[in-house]
Write a protein that holds these residues in place. Structure first.
Motif, short mmCIF file in Angstrom:
data_model
loop_
_atom_site.label_atom_id
_atom_site.label_comp_id
_atom_site.label_asym_id
_atom_site.label_seq_id
_atom_site.Cartn_x
_atom_site.Cartn_y
_atom_site.Cartn_z
N VAL A 160 0.85 -1.19 0.00
CA VAL A 160 0.00 0.00 0.00
C VAL A 160 0.89 1.25 0.00
N VAL A 161 1.94 1.22 0.83
CA VAL A 161 2.89 2.34 0.86
C VAL A 161 3.53 2.53 -0.51
N LYS A 162 3.92 1.42 -1.14
CA LYS A 162 4.52 1.51 -2.48
C LYS A 162 3.56 2.17 -3.46
N ALA A 163 2.30 1.78 -3.38
CA ALA A 163 1.30 2.35 -4.30
C ALA A 163 1.14 3.85 -4.06
N VAL A 164 1.17 4.25 -2.78
CA VAL A 164 1.06 5.68 -2.46
C VAL A 164 2.30 6.41 -2.99
N GLU A 165 3.47 5.82 -2.77
CA GLU A 165 4.72 6.49 -3.17
C GLU A 165 4.90 6.53 -4.69
N LYS A 166 4.15 5.69 -5.38
CA LYS A 166 4.21 5.72 -6.85
C LYS A 166 3.39 6.86 -7.44
N LEU A 167 2.51 7.43 -6.64
CA LEU A 167 1.68 8.53 -7.14
C LEU A 167 2.57 9.75 -7.43
N PRO A 168 2.25 10.52 -8.47
CA PRO A 168 2.99 11.77 -8.69
C PRO A 168 2.88 12.65 -7.44
N PRO A 169 3.95 13.36 -7.07
CA PRO A 169 3.95 14.10 -5.79
C PRO A 169 2.77 15.05 -5.57
N LEU A 170 2.32 15.73 -6.63
CA LEU A 170 1.18 16.66 -6.43
C LEU A 170 -0.08 15.91 -6.02
N HIS A 171 -0.20 14.67 -6.46
CA HIS A 171 -1.36 13.87 -6.08
C HIS A 171 -1.09 13.15 -4.75
N ARG A 172 0.18 12.76 -4.58
CA ARG A 172 0.54 12.03 -3.35
C ARG A 172 0.28 12.90 -2.12
N GLU A 173 0.64 14.20 -2.22
CA GLU A 173 0.51 15.05 -1.04
C GLU A 173 -0.96 15.23 -0.63
N VAL A 174 -1.87 15.16 -1.58
CA VAL A 174 -3.30 15.28 -1.23
C VAL A 174 -3.75 14.04 -0.47
N VAL A 175 -3.30 12.87 -0.92
CA VAL A 175 -3.64 11.62 -0.22
C VAL A 175 -3.05 11.65 1.19
N LEU A 176 -1.82 12.14 1.31
CA LEU A 176 -1.18 12.21 2.63
C LEU A 176 -1.98 13.10 3.57
N LEU A 177 -2.41 14.26 3.06
CA LEU A 177 -3.13 15.19 3.92
C LEU A 177 -4.52 14.67 4.28
N VAL A 178 -5.27 14.22 3.28
CA VAL A 178 -6.68 13.86 3.52
C VAL A 178 -6.82 12.46 4.12
N ASP A 179 -6.13 11.49 3.54
CA ASP A 179 -6.32 10.10 3.99
C ASP A 179 -5.45 9.74 5.19
N VAL A 180 -4.21 10.19 5.19
CA VAL A 180 -3.30 9.78 6.28
C VAL A 180 -3.45 10.72 7.48
N GLU A 181 -3.48 12.03 7.22
CA GLU A 181 -3.52 12.98 8.34
C GLU A 181 -4.92 13.45 8.69
N GLY A 182 -5.91 13.09 7.88
CA GLY A 182 -7.29 13.42 8.22
C GLY A 182 -7.65 14.89 8.05
N PHE A 183 -6.94 15.62 7.19
CA PHE A 183 -7.27 17.02 6.94
C PHE A 183 -8.61 17.11 6.22
N SER A 184 -9.35 18.20 6.50
CA SER A 184 -10.54 18.48 5.71
C SER A 184 -10.08 18.98 4.34
N TYR A 185 -10.99 18.96 3.36
CA TYR A 185 -10.64 19.48 2.04
C TYR A 185 -10.19 20.94 2.15
N LYS A 186 -10.89 21.69 3.03
CA LYS A 186 -10.59 23.11 3.18
C LYS A 186 -9.18 23.31 3.73
N ASP A 187 -8.82 22.55 4.76
CA ASP A 187 -7.47 22.69 5.33
C ASP A 187 -6.41 22.22 4.34
N ALA A 188 -6.72 21.16 3.61
CA ALA A 188 -5.77 20.67 2.61
C ALA A 188 -5.56 21.73 1.53
N ALA A 189 -6.66 22.37 1.11
CA ALA A 189 -6.57 23.40 0.08
C ALA A 189 -5.71 24.57 0.56
#
Lengths: 71, 191
Positions: free
Chosen positions: B117-146
């Protein structure tokens, strides 16, 4: 709400981004639709899996070094 | 050199978010040494610009923004160009597994190794990876992530949508390669 509407809103439901009216509508649909309920549980499970898989602790030696540097 | 009590208190509060920053840095750089360099630099910069932090606002988001901006400046060059996921196509893992008779679908998730699963996340392009990190891993709201990423909420949603499609496709490919599911209508392999 039909299954298509539900599917379109599922990500935002799992992310807790729907407003209270949308949440209620979606919950009512899930209660009456086992397929969508199953899909919802799958998406929520996947989100938890990503979170738990990516979690890791900061190495203690690095934490200590940083604290010493900053405080 | 003795630090002022205010600076020390600020540093202590900032350090309560260290795990979030380290996790983010590790997944962005994919290298523990680079992650530590990045985090250290981010904290030093945060202390230097302590005056620009508004008390009572989201310190975790503020620190993460400093860290990811440094990542783009230092590790990726300042241009935030990225691999596009526009052509990734619709891919819903649940539907795919259902079509192929791998029931119950959630059992497949239980068989996926965390490292994959980590490999799949790390394979994402960084601009997309950072959104997954914020929303899915850290639980940020869309507003805070934005706010953290300096983009509109709609951009967060579209990047997240594409990232999840790509992530699910990678996990599906892994599930097929490792025999957890058989492609094209096969039954789930018991493990």
């Amino acid at each position: 709400m039909n299954c298509k509407d539900c599917s379109e809103k599922l990500d935002r439901f799992v992310d807790r981004e729907l407003n209270s009216t949308e949440v209620l509508e979606l919950q009512l649909h899930l209660e009456s639709c086992p397929d969508c309920q199953d899909h919802y549980e799958f998406e929520a499970h996947l989100k938890r899996l990503v979170k738990h898989s990516c979690e890791c602790d900061t190495p203690p030696a690095f934490r200590d070094k940083l604290r010493q540097l900053l405080t | 050199m003795a630090e002022s009590p205010a600076r020390t208190a600020f540093a202590e509060e900032a350090l309560t978010h260290l795990d979030t920053l380290y996790r983010g840095a590790l997944r962005l750089t994919r290298d523990p040494d680079q992650a530590q360099d990045l985090v250290q630099e981010a904290y030093l910069r945060a202390l230097r610009y302590q005056h620009s932090y508004q008390q009572g606002t989201n310190m975790k988001a503020w620190l993460f923004a400093i860290m990811r901006n440094l990542f783009w400046d230092r590790f990726r060059g300042s241009r935030k160009e990225d691999v596009s996921l526009d052509d990734v196509g619709e891919f819903v893992l649940y539907d795919k597994l259902k079509d192929e008779g791998a029931r119950p679908e959630a059992d497949v998730l239980d068989k996926l190794a965390a490292s994959e699963v980590v490999k799949a996340v790390e394979k994402l392009p960084p601009l997309h990876r950072e959104v997954v990190l914020l929303v899915d891993v850290e639980g940020f709201s869309y507003k805070d992530a934005a706010q953290t990423l300096g983009v509109p909420i709609g951009t967060v949603m579209s990047r997240l949508h594409r990232a999840r499609q790509q992530l699910q496709r990678s996990l599906y490919d892994y599930a097929v390669e490792s025999g957890i599911v058989r492609a094209n209508g096969g039954q789930q392999v018991q493990q």
